[in-house]
Design a protein around this motif. Sequence first.
Motif, PDB file in Angstrom:
ATOM      1  N   ALA A  95      15.927  -5.782  10.689  1.00  0.00           N
ATOM      2  CA  ALA A  95      14.670  -5.093  10.390  1.00  0.00           C
ATOM      3  C   ALA A  95      14.001  -5.710   9.174  1.00  0.00           C
ATOM      4  CB  ALA A  95      14.942  -3.608  10.144  1.00  0.00           C
ATOM      5  N   ALA A  96      14.817  -5.929   8.115  1.00  0.00           N
ATOM      6  CA  ALA A  96      14.271  -6.516   6.895  1.00  0.00           C
ATOM      7  C   ALA A  96      13.691  -7.896   7.166  1.00  0.00           C
ATOM      8  CB  ALA A  96      15.353  -6.586   5.824  1.00  0.00           C
ATOM      9  N   LEU A  97      14.439  -8.679   7.965  1.00  0.00           N
ATOM     10  CA  LEU A  97      13.987 -10.038   8.258  1.00  0.00           C
ATOM     11  C   LEU A  97      12.685 -10.030   9.049  1.00  0.00           C
ATOM     12  CD1 LEU A  97      17.426 -11.571   9.185  1.00  0.00           C
ATOM     13  CD2 LEU A  97      15.962 -12.322   7.306  1.00  0.00           C
ATOM     14  N   SER A  98      12.602  -9.075   9.999  1.00  0.00           N
ATOM     15  CA  SER A  98      11.400  -9.036  10.830  1.00  0.00           C
ATOM     16  C   SER A  98      10.184  -8.582  10.018  1.00  0.00           C
ATOM     17  CB  SER A  98      11.613  -8.114  12.037  1.00  0.00           C
ATOM     18  OG  SER A  98      11.730  -6.789  11.582  1.00  0.00           O
ATOM     19  N   LEU A  99      10.452  -7.903   8.893  1.00  0.00           N
ATOM     20  CA  LEU A  99       9.349  -7.508   8.017  1.00  0.00           C
ATOM     21  C   LEU A  99       8.967  -8.637   7.063  1.00  0.00           C
ATOM     22  CD1 LEU A  99      10.381  -3.838   7.214  1.00  0.00           C
ATOM     23  CD2 LEU A  99       8.462  -4.607   8.611  1.00  0.00           C
ATOM     24  N   GLY A 100       9.649  -9.755   7.220  1.00  0.00           N
ATOM     25  CA  GLY A 100       9.235 -10.931   6.464  1.00  0.00           C
ATOM     26  C   GLY A 100      10.049 -11.225   5.222  1.00  0.00           C
ATOM     27  N   ALA A 101      11.148 -10.472   4.992  1.00  0.00           N
ATOM     28  CA  ALA A 101      11.981 -10.754   3.819  1.00  0.00           C
ATOM     29  C   ALA A 101      12.736 -12.064   4.046  1.00  0.00           C
ATOM     30  CB  ALA A 101      12.958  -9.616   3.588  1.00  0.00           C
ATOM     31  N   SER A 102      13.006 -12.771   2.942  1.00  0.00           N
ATOM     32  CA  SER A 102      13.763 -14.014   3.080  1.00  0.00           C
ATOM     33  C   SER A 102      15.234 -13.690   3.299  1.00  0.00           C
ATOM     34  CB  SER A 102      13.607 -14.857   1.814  1.00  0.00           C
ATOM     35  OG  SER A 102      14.359 -14.260   0.775  1.00  0.00           O
ATOM     36  N   GLY A 103      15.986 -14.687   3.744  1.00  0.00           N
ATOM     37  CA  GLY A 103      17.412 -14.485   3.997  1.00  0.00           C
ATOM     38  C   GLY A 103      18.145 -14.012   2.749  1.00  0.00           C
ATOM     39  N   TRP A 104      17.903 -14.707   1.628  1.00  0.00           N
ATOM     40  CA  TRP A 104      18.563 -14.339   0.379  1.00  0.00           C
ATOM     41  C   TRP A 104      18.226 -12.909  -0.022  1.00  0.00           C
ATOM     42  CZ3 TRP A 104      22.623 -15.518  -1.997  1.00  0.00           C
ATOM     43  CH2 TRP A 104      23.049 -16.838  -2.117  1.00  0.00           C
ATOM     44  N   LYS A 105      16.943 -12.589   0.093  1.00  0.00           N
ATOM     45  CA  LYS A 105      16.486 -11.274  -0.322  1.00  0.00           C
ATOM     46  C   LYS A 105      17.156 -10.201   0.536  1.00  0.00           C
ATOM     47  CE  LYS A 105      12.529  -8.920  -2.090  1.00  0.00           C
ATOM     48  NZ  LYS A 105      11.093  -8.695  -2.067  1.00  0.00           N
ATOM     49  N   THR A 106      17.196 -10.468   1.848  1.00  0.00           N
ATOM     50  CA  THR A 106      17.839  -9.524   2.760  1.00  0.00           C
ATOM     51  C   THR A 106      19.288  -9.310   2.367  1.00  0.00           C
ATOM     52  OG1 THR A 106      16.453 -10.435   4.495  1.00  0.00           O
ATOM     53  CG2 THR A 106      18.267  -9.027   5.181  1.00  0.00           C
TER      54      THR A 106
ATOM     55  N   SER B 215      19.949 -15.980  16.668  1.00  0.00           N
ATOM     56  CA  SER B 215      18.712 -16.714  16.414  1.00  0.00           C
ATOM     57  C   SER B 215      17.919 -16.087  15.266  1.00  0.00           C
ATOM     58  CB  SER B 215      17.853 -16.743  17.681  1.00  0.00           C
ATOM     59  OG  SER B 215      17.605 -15.415  18.108  1.00  0.00           O
ATOM     60  N   VAL B 216      18.080 -14.788  15.052  1.00  0.00           N
ATOM     61  CA  VAL B 216      17.298 -14.104  14.022  1.00  0.00           C
ATOM     62  C   VAL B 216      17.926 -14.284  12.644  1.00  0.00           C
ATOM     63  CG1 VAL B 216      16.167 -11.951  13.404  1.00  0.00           C
ATOM     64  CG2 VAL B 216      16.837 -12.377  15.780  1.00  0.00           C
ATOM     65  N   MET B 217      19.260 -14.094  12.565  1.00  0.00           N
ATOM     66  CA  MET B 217      19.920 -14.082  11.263  1.00  0.00           C
ATOM     67  C   MET B 217      19.941 -15.480  10.655  1.00  0.00           C
ATOM     68  SD  MET B 217      20.723 -10.945  10.979  1.00  0.00           S
ATOM     69  CE  MET B 217      21.838 -10.947   9.623  1.00  0.00           C
ATOM     70  N   PRO B 218      19.652 -15.571   9.385  1.00  0.00           N
ATOM     71  CA  PRO B 218      19.694 -16.880   8.743  1.00  0.00           C
ATOM     72  C   PRO B 218      21.086 -17.171   8.173  1.00  0.00           C
ATOM     73  CG  PRO B 218      18.810 -15.254   7.237  1.00  0.00           C
ATOM     74  CD  PRO B 218      19.204 -14.506   8.484  1.00  0.00           C
ATOM     75  N   GLY B 219      21.280 -18.395   7.794  1.00  0.00           N
ATOM     76  CA  GLY B 219      22.454 -18.739   6.995  1.00  0.00           C
ATOM     77  C   GLY B 219      23.709 -19.058   7.777  1.00  0.00           C
TER      78      GLY B 219
ATOM     79  N   TRP C 239      20.739  -9.738  -0.572  1.00  0.00           N
ATOM     80  CA  TRP C 239      20.910  -8.993  -1.826  1.00  0.00           C
ATOM     81  C   TRP C 239      20.445  -7.550  -1.712  1.00  0.00           C
ATOM     82  CZ3 TRP C 239      24.247 -10.341  -5.203  1.00  0.00           C
ATOM     83  CH2 TRP C 239      24.528 -11.693  -5.415  1.00  0.00           C
ATOM     84  N   ALA C 240      19.342  -7.337  -0.961  1.00  0.00           N
ATOM     85  CA  ALA C 240      18.770  -5.991  -0.922  1.00  0.00           C
ATOM     86  C   ALA C 240      19.422  -5.099   0.134  1.00  0.00           C
ATOM     87  CB  ALA C 240      17.265  -6.082  -0.678  1.00  0.00           C
ATOM     88  N   ILE C 241      19.904  -5.681   1.208  1.00  0.00           N
ATOM     89  CA  ILE C 241      20.454  -4.861   2.300  1.00  0.00           C
ATOM     90  C   ILE C 241      21.968  -4.966   2.383  1.00  0.00           C
ATOM     91  CG2 ILE C 241      20.366  -4.362   4.774  1.00  0.00           C
ATOM     92  CD1 ILE C 241      17.651  -4.006   3.582  1.00  0.00           C
ATOM     93  N   THR C 242      22.461  -6.207   2.500  1.00  0.00           N
ATOM     94  CA  THR C 242      23.890  -6.379   2.762  1.00  0.00           C
ATOM     95  C   THR C 242      24.736  -5.972   1.564  1.00  0.00           C
ATOM     96  OG1 THR C 242      23.183  -8.302   4.020  1.00  0.00           O
ATOM     97  CG2 THR C 242      25.547  -7.956   3.790  1.00  0.00           C
ATOM     98  N   VAL C 243      24.411  -6.520   0.400  1.00  0.00           N
ATOM     99  CA  VAL C 243      25.259  -6.279  -0.769  1.00  0.00           C
ATOM    100  C   VAL C 243      25.427  -4.788  -1.082  1.00  0.00           C
ATOM    101  CG1 VAL C 243      25.482  -6.658  -3.252  1.00  0.00           C
ATOM    102  CG2 VAL C 243      24.940  -8.565  -1.750  1.00  0.00           C
TER     103      VAL C 243
END
Lengths: 275, 287, 336
Positions: B187-198, A5-9, B200-204
């Motif tokens: 964590a990044a998402l809960s801090l309000g980062a967008s999916g794309w940003k997360t 539910s949290v992860m997008p995409g 690029w900034a975390i996963t990649v």
Amino acid sequence: MSRSSVMPGFRPTIGFTLLYLGLVVLIPLSTLVFKSFALSWDDYLHIITSKRVLSSFRVSFSTALAAASIASLFGFITAWVLVRYSFFGKNIFHALIDLPFALPTAVAGIVLATIFQPSGFLGKLLLETFGIQVAFKPMGIVVALIFISIPFVVRTVEPVLLEFETTMEEAGSSLGATRLQVFTKIIFPNIFPALLTGFALAFARGVGEYGSVIFIAGNIPYVSEIVPLLIVIKLEQYDIEGATAIALTMLVISFLLLLLINLLQLWVRKRSGQL
Amino acid sequence: MNAITQPLYKDKIVAQKRALQDPNWVKWSLIVITISFITLFICIPLGLVIFQAFSKGLTAYWSALSQPDTLSAIKLTLIVALVTVPLNTIFGVSAAWAITRFDFKGKSFLTTLIDLPFSVSPVISGLIFVLLFGAQGWFGEWLMEHDVKIIFAVPGIVLATLFITFPFVARQLIPLMQEMGNQEEEAALSLGASGWKTFWAITVPNIKWALLYGVLLCNARAMGEFGAVSVVSGHIRGLTNTLPLHVEVSYNDYDVVGAFASASILAALAIVTLILKTALEWKQSNR
Amino acid sequence: MKNNFLNSLLAAVLAVLAANHADAADINLLNVSYDPTREFYKEYNPVFAKYWKAKTGDNVTVNQSHGGGGKQARAVLEGLEADVVTLALAYDVDQLHQKRKLIPENWQSLLPNNSSPYTSTIVFLVRKGNPLGIKDWNDIVKPNVSIVTPNPKTSGGARWNFLAAWGYALKHNNNDEAAAKVFVTQLFKNAAVLDTGARGATTSFVEREIGDVLITWENEAYLVLREFGADKYEIITPSLSILAEPPVAVVEDVARKHGTTEVATEYLKYLYSKEGQDLIGKHFYRPTDPEISAKYAKQFKSLQLIKIDQFGGWNEAQKKFFADDGVFDEIYAPGK
């Protein structure tokens, strides 16, 4: 599950994955199934159970089995040595492991045939000292398949060995186990699933291998004729139905093999998660 | 009591050490076995390719490589890799994301399907595209009416290569991303980062080395594929021969230097790939 | 004959018309051929291009694709856009009519000599000095002889090999088919390698040093002498062999689409010209033109040649010997 539910995409990625998988893999593969519908069940059985086809399956499976076993044994030793020991030139050997991935299979076949032919420098040695002819015998197929299999085994076992906690070995040794016991009771059981996966990958790849094998096999019916060659022969006799029937059978076998590998990995992950 | 246990304890330490380390004779015999095995199955074949390529000297090597047919084979091989590698990379990332970040039914089945091209015989990989786009295939008539060439032309070669190299990037990424877990991203998402940003900034940054390795292997395989491409190519000299096919053609023309010179490009490519990969791993472990 | 004359007249008229165009057109032809003709067409194509340029002012480039005959014919059937096919035997060319009507049914009567600009035959290649004293077919079925031949299932040349051996056995056993089968079974028992094509078999014999005898095309045997040295190998011509007539045909369906019917036809017809025939002789194929044939006569040993008609033509021969469960499959069946 909560985390989904949290992860997008999810929608775009699974959508693209399924679309691309469908276009590039599933639709093309489905042609085999539909083409085979042109055959009645009896015709299909007749093709698949003809002596020549059965014997080519026997040749392909037995050589792939032998090659995967030998590659697993030596691949395991190689992975062990590369992870645990250091010696001069180790990095070079490490880098060369993936070569069979990248070298065209036809080149591999030509080169191996040159080396192992009865007048080639290794072939001559083997023939004169042990009386074994490798090239143009089923043994030649095994040699080609070992070459193909090496990276599969080494690259599957290596990460597991790297990750394997030496604390487990320490625990064993503090309980008074000898080195041999530590190896057989602790290390090997933990590596075994990865080794089995590598073995199965090598086996699945070996059964289907064509390019390298035809140059070194001899291609004698009932002796050294592999299944992919028989598919090609059927095609060149304008017998597309016969070729698809054999191809479909191979496809089903390799799919089942892979499913088995994935279930095995799932089982291992679950088991290690519980530990 | 101490007087008695002290030496025993020492013995125990020694015994423990023995149980942790392989005896020297084992170590060295295993090293020798490994070196012989790799030498026999990898170094000698590689050496033979290089030896044959240069057997008539540097000029013969160079003139073999600068023949128009060789050049056009190199060009075609590059085009094929340029199309297939990016497509399969995008697919690999997206599949790994879907599979490792979400739970859904039939995941194991999906992973198996992704792996499938690995174990499909190259002969079959070529055959299916002939059944699809060949003149007697499903779309054969339509394609002929509209004068679209797929089989025996570049698109067919690209498709067969796409199929063969399909799992490479995904297979590198899935185990790694599974192991990584998604706490950092959450964590990044809960801090309000967008999916794309997360992403690029975390996963990649976390997956970049595995991704690069996957891309390198995918590229090496795309350039080196023989069996499947051979079925769909038509073998027209200077037009639809990729480098691996050109090797076979030259060899059958009794042009040994030409064949192995072309093969040496592919071997060199493989080695550069492998060196790059080793360097990446080294960099990663030193990070 | 009259038709031919009209055709050439038409071609000439068209050529004049074409020549009147201000700029020369660039034409591409695709010739899909079998394995051993690589060297011949490599030399023939520029010669034809020069001839065509002089005649019409157009630049013609001929692209080549080579491989086993069955594979090549199948590729054309699946859509490889060949303007002309030049294959090892009529059966494979005939499939282009049977399966997809790419060529007319009477294709073989469209060009002289059953559409075969040259003939050839099947001979033996042995290592220098002929250590086993091979002279004829009955010498190579002896138990201690190791032979190399391609697989008749995939190679056109190998089918000629098989039928030549069969013909020899029939002649020496009062046309007893059972005896011929025993003979051919022994022959294939001696096979060390079955390659998929003629060129692969040559490579096995020459580069891999497998076998005592290579059964192959006459032209392929001479090519080995030229490429690898006459001091290493000898050609043995058996007492009887088969008259191989490799046919050529314009793939009319494709040529019409490409607008190349005229140049493709002329490309094949030029094979029958003095220049073409001379090149054919130079590459060790047997020319059909009497004059050129006489010029190269001393190059080829004379021998008794049986014809494919003796087996009822290719369709019959294919069904009887090489189809699934045919004679070839039977001789390889285990337990024999």
